[in-house]
Write a protein that holds these residues in place. Sequence first.
Motif, PDB file in Angstrom:
ATOM      1  N   PRO A  33     -40.288 -46.443 126.441  1.00  0.00           N
ATOM      2  CA  PRO A  33     -41.576 -46.644 125.767  1.00  0.00           C
ATOM      3  C   PRO A  33     -41.918 -45.451 124.870  1.00  0.00           C
ATOM      4  O   PRO A  33     -41.581 -44.310 125.197  1.00  0.00           O
ATOM      5  N   THR A  34     -42.543 -45.730 123.751  1.00  0.00           N
ATOM      6  CA  THR A  34     -42.964 -44.667 122.826  1.00  0.00           C
ATOM      7  C   THR A  34     -44.403 -44.923 122.410  1.00  0.00           C
ATOM      8  O   THR A  34     -44.907 -46.034 122.530  1.00  0.00           O
ATOM      9  N   LEU A  35     -45.021 -43.895 121.892  1.00  0.00           N
ATOM     10  CA  LEU A  35     -46.380 -44.054 121.370  1.00  0.00           C
ATOM     11  C   LEU A  35     -46.506 -43.356 120.011  1.00  0.00           C
ATOM     12  O   LEU A  35     -46.850 -43.973 119.020  1.00  0.00           O
ATOM     13  N   CYS A  36     -46.155 -42.068 119.957  1.00  0.00           N
ATOM     14  CA  CYS A  36     -46.298 -41.353 118.690  1.00  0.00           C
ATOM     15  C   CYS A  36     -45.088 -41.509 117.785  1.00  0.00           C
ATOM     16  O   CYS A  36     -45.172 -41.237 116.592  1.00  0.00           O
ATOM     17  N   TYR A  37     -43.993 -41.982 118.315  1.00  0.00           N
ATOM     18  CA  TYR A  37     -42.765 -42.093 117.517  1.00  0.00           C
ATOM     19  C   TYR A  37     -42.946 -43.083 116.379  1.00  0.00           C
ATOM     20  O   TYR A  37     -43.400 -44.205 116.584  1.00  0.00           O
ATOM     21  N   LEU A  38     -42.597 -42.647 115.159  1.00  0.00           N
ATOM     22  CA  LEU A  38     -42.675 -43.511 113.982  1.00  0.00           C
ATOM     23  C   LEU A  38     -41.328 -43.459 113.289  1.00  0.00           C
ATOM     24  O   LEU A  38     -40.896 -42.395 112.825  1.00  0.00           O
ATOM     25  N   THR A  44     -42.574 -35.814 116.275  1.00  0.00           N
ATOM     26  CA  THR A  44     -43.464 -34.708 116.629  1.00  0.00           C
ATOM     27  C   THR A  44     -43.469 -34.422 118.128  1.00  0.00           C
ATOM     28  O   THR A  44     -43.858 -33.347 118.555  1.00  0.00           O
ATOM     29  N   GLY A  45     -43.064 -35.388 118.933  1.00  0.00           N
ATOM     30  CA  GLY A  45     -43.079 -35.194 120.385  1.00  0.00           C
ATOM     31  C   GLY A  45     -44.482 -34.978 120.922  1.00  0.00           C
ATOM     32  O   GLY A  45     -44.674 -34.264 121.897  1.00  0.00           O
ATOM     33  N   ALA A  46     -45.481 -35.611 120.296  1.00  0.00           N
ATOM     34  CA  ALA A  46     -46.869 -35.315 120.617  1.00  0.00           C
ATOM     35  C   ALA A  46     -47.377 -36.015 121.876  1.00  0.00           C
ATOM     36  O   ALA A  46     -48.198 -35.459 122.604  1.00  0.00           O
ATOM     37  N   CYS A  47     -46.911 -37.226 122.156  1.00  0.00           N
ATOM     38  CA  CYS A  47     -47.577 -38.007 123.215  1.00  0.00           C
ATOM     39  C   CYS A  47     -46.916 -37.864 124.586  1.00  0.00           C
ATOM     40  O   CYS A  47     -47.546 -38.107 125.596  1.00  0.00           O
ATOM     41  N   ARG A  48     -45.645 -37.505 124.619  1.00  0.00           N
ATOM     42  CA  ARG A  48     -44.886 -37.311 125.862  1.00  0.00           C
ATOM     43  C   ARG A  48     -44.772 -38.600 126.691  1.00  0.00           C
ATOM     44  O   ARG A  48     -44.663 -38.559 127.911  1.00  0.00           O
ATOM     45  N   ILE A  49     -44.792 -39.735 126.034  1.00  0.00           N
ATOM     46  CA  ILE A  49     -44.609 -40.999 126.753  1.00  0.00           C
ATOM     47  C   ILE A  49     -43.120 -41.328 126.876  1.00  0.00           C
ATOM     48  O   ILE A  49     -42.696 -41.986 127.822  1.00  0.00           O
ATOM     49  N   CYS A  50     -42.332 -40.840 125.940  1.00  0.00           N
ATOM     50  CA  CYS A  50     -40.910 -41.199 125.910  1.00  0.00           C
ATOM     51  C   CYS A  50     -40.071 -40.243 126.753  1.00  0.00           C
ATOM     52  O   CYS A  50     -38.857 -40.167 126.563  1.00  0.00           O
ATOM     53  N   LEU A  51     -40.711 -39.552 127.690  1.00  0.00           N
ATOM     54  CA  LEU A  51     -39.992 -38.570 128.502  1.00  0.00           C
ATOM     55  C   LEU A  51     -38.807 -39.186 129.240  1.00  0.00           C
ATOM     56  O   LEU A  51     -38.875 -40.320 129.712  1.00  0.00           O
ATOM     57  N   SER A  63     -37.639 -37.876 124.488  1.00  0.00           N
ATOM     58  CA  SER A  63     -36.386 -38.431 123.965  1.00  0.00           C
ATOM     59  C   SER A  63     -36.438 -38.693 122.467  1.00  0.00           C
ATOM     60  O   SER A  63     -35.408 -38.740 121.813  1.00  0.00           O
ATOM     61  N   CYS A  64     -37.643 -38.857 121.895  1.00  0.00           N
ATOM     62  CA  CYS A  64     -37.735 -39.142 120.463  1.00  0.00           C
ATOM     63  C   CYS A  64     -37.407 -37.916 119.627  1.00  0.00           C
ATOM     64  O   CYS A  64     -37.039 -38.029 118.462  1.00  0.00           O
ATOM     65  N   ALA A  65     -37.561 -36.740 120.215  1.00  0.00           N
ATOM     66  CA  ALA A  65     -37.358 -35.512 119.456  1.00  0.00           C
ATOM     67  C   ALA A  65     -36.113 -34.740 119.897  1.00  0.00           C
ATOM     68  O   ALA A  65     -35.685 -33.822 119.199  1.00  0.00           O
TER      69      ALA A  65
END
Length: 322
Positions: A33-38, A44-51, A63-65
């Motif tokens: 799952p992601t939230l800030c990833y575009l 930016t690794g801002a939301c930390r949902i994709c940990l 994981s996005c960054a």
Amino acid sequence: MAKPTLTLNGKLVEFEPGQTILQVAQAQGVEIPTLCYLKEATPTGACRICLVEVKGARTLVASCAMPAGNGMEIQTDSQAVHTSRRLNIELLLASGSHNCLTCEKNGDCKLQALAYRYGITDIRFKGQTQQYPKDDSNPLIVRDFSRCILCGRCVQACNDLQVNRAIGYGYRGAASKIVTTGDRPYQESDCVFCGQCVQACPVGALTEKKAVGLARSWETKKVRTTCPYCGVGCQMWLHVKDGRVVKVTAVEGAQPNRGMLCVKGRFGYDFIHSPERLTTPLIKGEDAGVSCARSINEDSYNMQKLFRGVIGTNNIDHCART
Ligand code: FES
């Protein structure tokens, strides 16, 4: 040369050098799952949902960054990952006013979907939140900072995708918010009202003003079409309720516009239901030429030359001034 490999949830997989862990997982059909990833923007690794959990790493990593590394051993859905994601969702929910009942994004909100997925029914944390009045002072975009989670997707959409650079992060700490230069209203800023920030916003902080109150997300059906304005051929979704277009969004990932639209394509659809719209074909008494606003200057010059010099009329126009 052999491709690098890593272990994803116990399975050995190959990946391309330069891919992030998220991209490797997506290529393998593993959902994170992601939230800030575009997509297509700098992560930016801002939301930390994709940990995810990487064996030997000091902490869980976004994981996005995080670039994938040869020999990594990654768990995308361990108990530690689950617990951290849940906590981060709770903190985001506590960071503002996230009452879904009257939110325009109800049913189409990434934060709401995550809260549902992780079974979060109440908010344990009571944060000190800023109270912001809703800003609908411009004709096209409603800003509600009390719903903003500072994920930065709007900033990335504006700066990285559309390259307008009209908004960025402003202020500090609990007072942080997304601002134009000098925190001025949109209409007094460099904003060109392409609405890319609205499309990128995963929550109800940015919404289309013309669509307010017209339909819930589940009441509309999406009809794919080509923008009628210029010759680029941008792909768009018409969100239709009871035969009426209530808003327009770009088709993510489709060529040629790759999920982007300009102000006309996104907001210039009032003509569809205008009572002044022509319903039968008309033949103009005077000859007239209409060219594409995206034509190169030389073609536009030749077009007006043809109509003025050869056909003998000054009736020459294009769609740029819509
Ligand atoms: Fe990766 Fe937000 S999606 S940190």
